[in-house]
Design a protein around this motif. Sequence first.
Motif, PDB file in Angstrom:
ATOM      1  N   TRP A  33       9.164  21.574 -20.801  1.00 18.60           N
ATOM      2  CA  TRP A  33       9.108  21.082 -19.639  1.00 18.60           C
ATOM      3  C   TRP A  33       9.179  22.078 -18.465  1.00 18.60           C
ATOM      4  O   TRP A  33       8.419  22.274 -17.323  1.00 18.60           O
ATOM      5  CB  TRP A  33      10.503  20.310 -19.398  1.00 18.60           C
ATOM      6  N   ALA A  34       9.928  23.213 -18.722  1.00 18.56           N
ATOM      7  CA  ALA A  34       9.732  24.545 -17.742  1.00 18.56           C
ATOM      8  C   ALA A  34       8.711  25.204 -17.947  1.00 18.56           C
ATOM      9  O   ALA A  34       8.409  25.485 -16.661  1.00 18.56           O
ATOM     10  CB  ALA A  34      10.882  25.213 -18.113  1.00 18.56           C
ATOM     11  N   GLN A  35       8.067  25.189 -18.899  1.00 14.22           N
ATOM     12  CA  GLN A  35       6.831  26.059 -19.202  1.00 14.22           C
ATOM     13  C   GLN A  35       5.648  25.399 -18.187  1.00 14.22           C
ATOM     14  O   GLN A  35       4.738  25.857 -17.697  1.00 14.22           O
ATOM     15  CB  GLN A  35       6.393  26.349 -20.270  1.00 14.22           C
ATOM     16  N   TYR A  36       5.817  24.020 -18.388  1.00 12.96           N
ATOM     17  CA  TYR A  36       4.565  23.309 -17.798  1.00 12.96           C
ATOM     18  C   TYR A  36       4.856  23.225 -16.173  1.00 12.96           C
ATOM     19  O   TYR A  36       4.038  23.469 -15.196  1.00 12.96           O
ATOM     20  CB  TYR A  36       4.670  21.849 -18.113  1.00 12.96           C
ATOM     21  N   SER A  37       6.211  23.116 -15.551  1.00 17.87           N
ATOM     22  CA  SER A  37       6.495  23.201 -14.179  1.00 17.87           C
ATOM     23  C   SER A  37       6.326  24.390 -13.722  1.00 17.87           C
ATOM     24  O   SER A  37       5.762  24.627 -12.461  1.00 17.87           O
ATOM     25  CB  SER A  37       8.037  22.825 -14.108  1.00 17.87           C
ATOM     26  N   LEU A  38       6.698  25.374 -14.487  1.00 23.25           N
ATOM     27  CA  LEU A  38       6.291  27.016 -13.847  1.00 23.25           C
ATOM     28  C   LEU A  38       4.744  27.202 -13.933  1.00 23.25           C
ATOM     29  O   LEU A  38       3.988  27.611 -12.691  1.00 23.25           O
ATOM     30  CB  LEU A  38       6.923  28.356 -14.772  1.00 23.25           C
ATOM     31  N   GLY A  39       3.881  26.524 -14.915  1.00 20.95           N
ATOM     32  CA  GLY A  39       2.531  26.694 -14.724  1.00 20.95           C
ATOM     33  C   GLY A  39       1.837  25.929 -13.583  1.00 20.95           C
ATOM     34  O   GLY A  39       1.265  26.407 -12.962  1.00 20.95           O
ATOM     35  N   ARG A  40       2.608  24.541 -13.447  1.00 18.90           N
ATOM     36  CA  ARG A  40       2.267  24.094 -12.088  1.00 18.90           C
ATOM     37  C   ARG A  40       2.451  24.582 -10.789  1.00 18.90           C
ATOM     38  O   ARG A  40       1.600  24.585  -9.823  1.00 18.90           O
ATOM     39  CB  ARG A  40       3.100  22.683 -12.243  1.00 18.90           C
ATOM     40  N   ALA A  41       3.600  25.443 -10.727  1.00 18.82           N
ATOM     41  CA  ALA A  41       3.948  25.934  -9.508  1.00 18.82           C
ATOM     42  C   ALA A  41       2.942  27.196  -9.360  1.00 18.82           C
ATOM     43  O   ALA A  41       2.445  27.284  -8.098  1.00 18.82           O
ATOM     44  CB  ALA A  41       5.478  26.555  -9.764  1.00 18.82           C
ATOM     45  N   TYR A  42       2.472  27.868 -10.405  1.00 22.51           N
ATOM     46  CA  TYR A  42       1.408  29.071 -10.063  1.00 22.51           C
ATOM     47  C   TYR A  42       0.256  28.217  -9.755  1.00 22.51           C
ATOM     48  O   TYR A  42      -0.855  28.979  -8.915  1.00 22.51           O
ATOM     49  CB  TYR A  42       1.189  29.652 -11.443  1.00 22.51           C
ATOM     50  N   TRP A  43      -0.179  27.091 -10.368  1.00 20.91           N
ATOM     51  CA  TRP A  43      -1.444  26.576 -10.078  1.00 20.91           C
ATOM     52  C   TRP A  43      -1.731  26.015  -8.631  1.00 20.91           C
ATOM     53  O   TRP A  43      -2.513  26.470  -8.073  1.00 20.91           O
ATOM     54  CB  TRP A  43      -1.478  25.393 -10.951  1.00 20.91           C
ATOM     55  N   LYS A  44      -0.446  25.870  -8.211  1.00 21.53           N
ATOM     56  CA  LYS A  44      -0.620  24.917  -6.825  1.00 21.53           C
ATOM     57  C   LYS A  44       0.042  25.976  -5.871  1.00 21.53           C
ATOM     58  O   LYS A  44      -0.162  25.529  -4.806  1.00 21.53           O
ATOM     59  CB  LYS A  44       0.121  23.637  -6.810  1.00 21.53           C
ATOM     60  N   GLY A  45       0.351  27.005  -6.249  1.00 22.15           N
ATOM     61  CA  GLY A  45       0.977  27.801  -5.202  1.00 22.15           C
ATOM     62  C   GLY A  45       2.429  27.410  -4.675  1.00 22.15           C
ATOM     63  O   GLY A  45       2.708  27.889  -3.473  1.00 22.15           O
ATOM     64  N   GLU A  46       3.165  26.718  -5.294  1.00 20.57           N
ATOM     65  CA  GLU A  46       4.444  26.186  -5.050  1.00 20.57           C
ATOM     66  C   GLU A  46       5.525  27.235  -5.062  1.00 20.57           C
ATOM     67  O   GLU A  46       5.915  27.248  -6.070  1.00 20.57           O
ATOM     68  CB  GLU A  46       4.776  25.013  -5.522  1.00 20.57           C
ATOM     69  N   GLU A  47       6.252  27.418  -3.818  1.00 19.15           N
ATOM     70  CA  GLU A  47       7.105  28.713  -3.970  1.00 19.15           C
ATOM     71  C   GLU A  47       7.043  29.823  -4.541  1.00 19.15           C
ATOM     72  O   GLU A  47       7.801  30.809  -5.012  1.00 19.15           O
ATOM     73  CB  GLU A  47       8.555  28.024  -4.505  1.00 19.15           C
ATOM     74  N   ILE A  48       5.797  30.298  -4.995  1.00 21.71           N
ATOM     75  CA  ILE A  48       5.106  31.408  -5.647  1.00 21.71           C
ATOM     76  C   ILE A  48       3.965  31.374  -5.280  1.00 21.71           C
ATOM     77  O   ILE A  48       3.012  30.622  -4.850  1.00 21.71           O
ATOM     78  CB  ILE A  48       5.597  31.503  -7.110  1.00 21.71           C
ATOM     79  N   ASP A  49       3.284  32.936  -5.352  1.00 22.02           N
ATOM     80  CA  ASP A  49       1.710  33.062  -5.093  1.00 22.02           C
ATOM     81  C   ASP A  49       0.953  32.342  -5.954  1.00 22.02           C
ATOM     82  O   ASP A  49       1.385  32.339  -7.225  1.00 22.02           O
ATOM     83  CB  ASP A  49       1.518  34.736  -4.798  1.00 22.02           C
ATOM     84  N   GLU A  50      -0.281  31.796  -5.683  1.00 21.03           N
ATOM     85  CA  GLU A  50      -1.026  30.946  -6.585  1.00 21.03           C
ATOM     86  C   GLU A  50      -1.544  31.909  -7.600  1.00 21.03           C
ATOM     87  O   GLU A  50      -2.171  33.084  -7.006  1.00 21.03           O
ATOM     88  CB  GLU A  50      -2.007  30.148  -5.672  1.00 21.03           C
ATOM     89  N   ASP A  51      -1.556  31.538  -8.729  1.00 21.19           N
ATOM     90  CA  ASP A  51      -2.340  32.523  -9.825  1.00 21.19           C
ATOM     91  C   ASP A  51      -2.631  31.563 -11.044  1.00 21.19           C
ATOM     92  O   ASP A  51      -1.981  31.059 -11.771  1.00 21.19           O
ATOM     93  CB  ASP A  51      -1.060  33.470 -10.259  1.00 21.19           C
ATOM     94  N   LYS A  52      -4.030  31.350 -10.925  1.00 20.00           N
ATOM     95  CA  LYS A  52      -4.577  30.398 -11.856  1.00 20.00           C
ATOM     96  C   LYS A  52      -4.438  30.966 -13.295  1.00 20.00           C
ATOM     97  O   LYS A  52      -4.155  30.141 -14.312  1.00 20.00           O
ATOM     98  CB  LYS A  52      -5.965  30.134 -11.806  1.00 20.00           C
TER      99      LYS A  52
END
Length: 221
Positions: A33-52
Amino acid sequence: MMRKIARIFGVVPQTSSKNIAALRAWAELGHAWAQYSLGRAYWKGEEIDEDKREAEHWYRLAAEQGHTKAQLFLGVAYDNGEGVTMDKREAARWWRMAAEQGVAEAQTKLGDTYYFGERSDSGKRSAGDKREGVRWYRKAAAQGHMQAQTHLGFAYCYGIGVIMDKSEAYIWWSIAKVNGNRRAAKFLHENNWRKHLSKNEICSAQKEAAARLEEIENRKE
């Protein structure tokens, strides 16, 4: 999203950086669940720089543990060539994993792959398998996915992948229209095919559409 997840698992972040750090800690411990959420954060640039690419890394870790949303979005990454080299077959492989676990969006995307033909990286399509596409559309449509419902209506209207049935087309487009699909609403009111249905057939189709819509909504509860 991440703050809510963090609270559920006993981590209450105070700042954005701590929020991401806490989520990363859970992800590095192997929690899907955390791996997915962290991936989503990077994908969308939520609270962190976007990095596909970083997003793909975390999506993959979660997907390999069977996380269905991670499988879905990893398929999207491969389909669009974002964060990874474009690979349509790999996209379909991940969508199948999620689809077989009941994810309606993945079922629809897999249905598209079969119905319209598998795309090569150059954009060309194979002949496909219309019947298999319809099978996946039907699964997604039964869960309320309006795009699948719209495609299913199209298949029935023109008899592509199924036996032509204008009443079934009317039913599925009616359901998709209620769910907010504009294309279905447009198709539903085109007279060039509606003229093949009598008033009684339309009335019966409307009643059946209402009954199926109720079944779909009850299934969601």
